[in-house]
Design a protein around this motif. Sequence first.
Motif, PDB file in Angstrom:
ATOM      1  N   LEU A   4       0.837  -1.206   0.000  1.00 32.64           N
ATOM      2  CA  LEU A   4       0.000   0.000   0.000  1.00 32.64           C
ATOM      3  C   LEU A   4       0.869   1.253   0.000  1.00 32.64           C
ATOM      4  O   LEU A   4       0.632   2.192  -0.759  1.00 32.64           O
ATOM      5  CB  LEU A   4      -0.916   0.011   1.223  1.00 32.64           C
ATOM      6  N   GLU A   5       1.897   1.243   0.852  1.00 33.92           N
ATOM      7  CA  GLU A   5       2.765   2.410   0.934  1.00 33.92           C
ATOM      8  C   GLU A   5       3.550   2.602  -0.348  1.00 33.92           C
ATOM      9  O   GLU A   5       3.655   3.707  -0.876  1.00 33.92           O
ATOM     10  CB  GLU A   5       3.725   2.265   2.117  1.00 33.92           C
ATOM     11  N   PHE A   6       4.066   1.507  -0.860  1.00 32.14           N
ATOM     12  CA  PHE A   6       4.915   1.568  -2.043  1.00 32.14           C
ATOM     13  C   PHE A   6       4.157   2.136  -3.243  1.00 32.14           C
ATOM     14  O   PHE A   6       4.711   2.863  -4.054  1.00 32.14           O
ATOM     15  CB  PHE A   6       5.433   0.165  -2.364  1.00 32.14           C
ATOM     16  N   PHE A   7       2.882   1.814  -3.346  1.00 32.33           N
ATOM     17  CA  PHE A   7       2.110   2.275  -4.503  1.00 32.33           C
ATOM     18  C   PHE A   7       1.202   3.462  -4.166  1.00 32.33           C
ATOM     19  O   PHE A   7       0.280   3.764  -4.926  1.00 32.33           O
ATOM     20  CB  PHE A   7       1.295   1.123  -5.093  1.00 32.33           C
ATOM     21  N   ASN A   8       1.468   4.125  -3.038  1.00 32.14           N
ATOM     22  CA  ASN A   8       0.696   5.315  -2.687  1.00 32.14           C
ATOM     23  C   ASN A   8      -0.798   5.039  -2.578  1.00 32.14           C
ATOM     24  O   ASN A   8      -1.620   5.819  -3.053  1.00 32.14           O
ATOM     25  CB  ASN A   8       0.879   6.394  -3.755  1.00 32.14           C
ATOM     26  N   LEU A   9      -1.155   3.919  -1.994  1.00 32.08           N
ATOM     27  CA  LEU A   9      -2.577   3.571  -1.916  1.00 32.08           C
ATOM     28  C   LEU A   9      -3.066   3.539  -0.468  1.00 32.08           C
ATOM     29  O   LEU A   9      -4.217   3.202  -0.216  1.00 32.08           O
ATOM     30  CB  LEU A   9      -2.826   2.208  -2.570  1.00 32.08           C
ATOM     31  N   THR A  10      -2.189   3.906   0.475  1.00 37.39           N
ATOM     32  CA  THR A  10      -2.538   3.754   1.889  1.00 37.39           C
ATOM     33  C   THR A  10      -3.835   4.474   2.253  1.00 37.39           C
ATOM     34  O   THR A  10      -4.652   3.944   2.999  1.00 37.39           O
ATOM     35  CB  THR A  10      -1.390   4.264   2.787  1.00 37.39           C
ATOM     36  N   GLN A  11      -4.043   5.678   1.691  1.00 36.01           N
ATOM     37  CA  GLN A  11      -5.249   6.425   2.076  1.00 36.01           C
ATOM     38  C   GLN A  11      -6.541   5.740   1.599  1.00 36.01           C
ATOM     39  O   GLN A  11      -7.618   6.058   2.061  1.00 36.01           O
ATOM     40  CB  GLN A  11      -5.186   7.877   1.575  1.00 36.01           C
ATOM     41  N   TYR A  12      -6.420   4.788   0.668  1.00 41.05           N
ATOM     42  CA  TYR A  12      -7.620   4.115   0.156  1.00 41.05           C
ATOM     43  C   TYR A  12      -7.868   2.759   0.808  1.00 41.05           C
ATOM     44  O   TYR A  12      -8.747   2.032   0.389  1.00 41.05           O
ATOM     45  CB  TYR A  12      -7.499   3.878  -1.353  1.00 41.05           C
TER      46      TYR A  12
END
Lengths: 244, 273
Positions: free
Chosen positions: B121-129
């Motif tokens: 999630l962090e690596f692909f900038n998806l954590t907020q979702y």
Amino acid sequence: MFWLAEGLVYRRQESIIHSLDPRVKLIISFSLFILSLFSSTIFEFIILLSAIFLLGVLSKVLRRMIKTITFSLTFVIMIFVINLLVGYDLIFSIVISLRFIAIISSSSIFFLTSSPDELDLVMRSLHLPYDLIFAFVTAVRFVPVILLDAIQIIDSQRSRGLEIEKGNIFKRIRNYIPILIPLIVQSIIRSEELAEAMESRAYGFSKKRTSYYTLHFKMKDYLILCLHLMLVVLFILLVYFLHL
Amino acid sequence: MIEVESLYFKYPLANDYVLKDINLKIGLGEVVGIMGGNGSGKTTLIKHFNGLLKPTKGFVRIFGKDTREESVAYFSKKVGLVFQNPGHQIFSDTVWNEIAFALKNFGFEEEIINKRVKWALEFFNLTQYKDMSPLLLSGGEKKRLCLASVLAWNPDFIILDEPTVGQDFLQKEKLIEIIKMLITQNKTVIVVSHDVEFIWLLQPRLILISNGTIVKDGDCKSIFKDNSILEKCGITKPQLVELYDELYPLIEQPPVDVIEAYSMILKLLRGLK
């Protein structure tokens, strides 16, 4: 899995049957369908199935007709085994299985030799409401597309470690969730896109629809229709009245 | 290591072979590009790399094991395949679960699953979702999610089918960075693409396929200089190679990126003075 789709799809071809009026094709297909429903001895099914396969040869779709039957073979075997288990005798179970094959192959004659456009024309000649016709024709036209989608989805989930055939019966049913959800979502998205694309091309603007092609009976159609009806009557006479 | 040995493949009941006499060896730490026209057999070929399809004749071996001998799940753990259309795999209620799906299938422990999903999630900038439904993401985000859900289980081979379709240029640049980073970790990335500019920026070992056979397998630079082969496969040249064609023989090699092109031209201009 790919190859299974082929047995269900119409392909443009040249043959005597293909060039007939679709209404004639529908009558031939439907009468054989009805006869398969009412036949009840192995002998009758031998005649019916040979007639159906003869039509398959004449229309050059025999190979794909056989594919359709192969596709349904699991159901045939299931029907056969269940009938035996429930306690019917062997002959009856064979008859029921043959009936299933005859029903499928007789209806496939129409769908393998008539394009969705012809189906559209036939339904219009029956004066059905156009929205209904459109929905039905689109459904038929999208069967192969959705089948291909399903194959892609299965490949996709198997690549993520999903093993469909693993586990007990409940686990196996659950295994289909990752396949069914994307399939349904994709179909909804596709239908939405289709609706938008059609509306932007003024679908439903003119109240009375006209058609580029119209249906006309030709000499050939009359001849083949008469021949077919004569054979059907002969079959009914021989089987139901003379009890051959 | 993926080894393909005289692979022939046709679909059941079909008449013609889709793949004919394919021989390949792909080791670890490589970037491989596979290009070819529509229907040339690219996707059919990559489906052999994790056992989704089994050869009609010949062999495909992954780390020495014949793909006929084990399940798709077994090979998928080593070879991660990211398909073209995210719509064909997204099904979970949350982004988190979507990434965790494969990890659960492979039987990782809870603790490891949490760690890996968080990393992806962090690596692909998806954590907020992470608690959102994946179906609500934009096209580019869905594509990133699919990549994340495969990289999460850390396969040795990563196969990307048309990764640049529907992506803006920023995402493409980021994808190139990710691929280059994976290579430094001794992973192998195989990219199937029509996007010549993207392939050129990657500078991979290039495999050209036409009509189910390998036409050429070699260095990206030399292949893109060969007009006859490109024409045969229906592939256009990247702009930087066209620039090189114009300037040849003033520059010896086509520039890899714009910055290199700039310095080459600057050098030329200085020479003219």
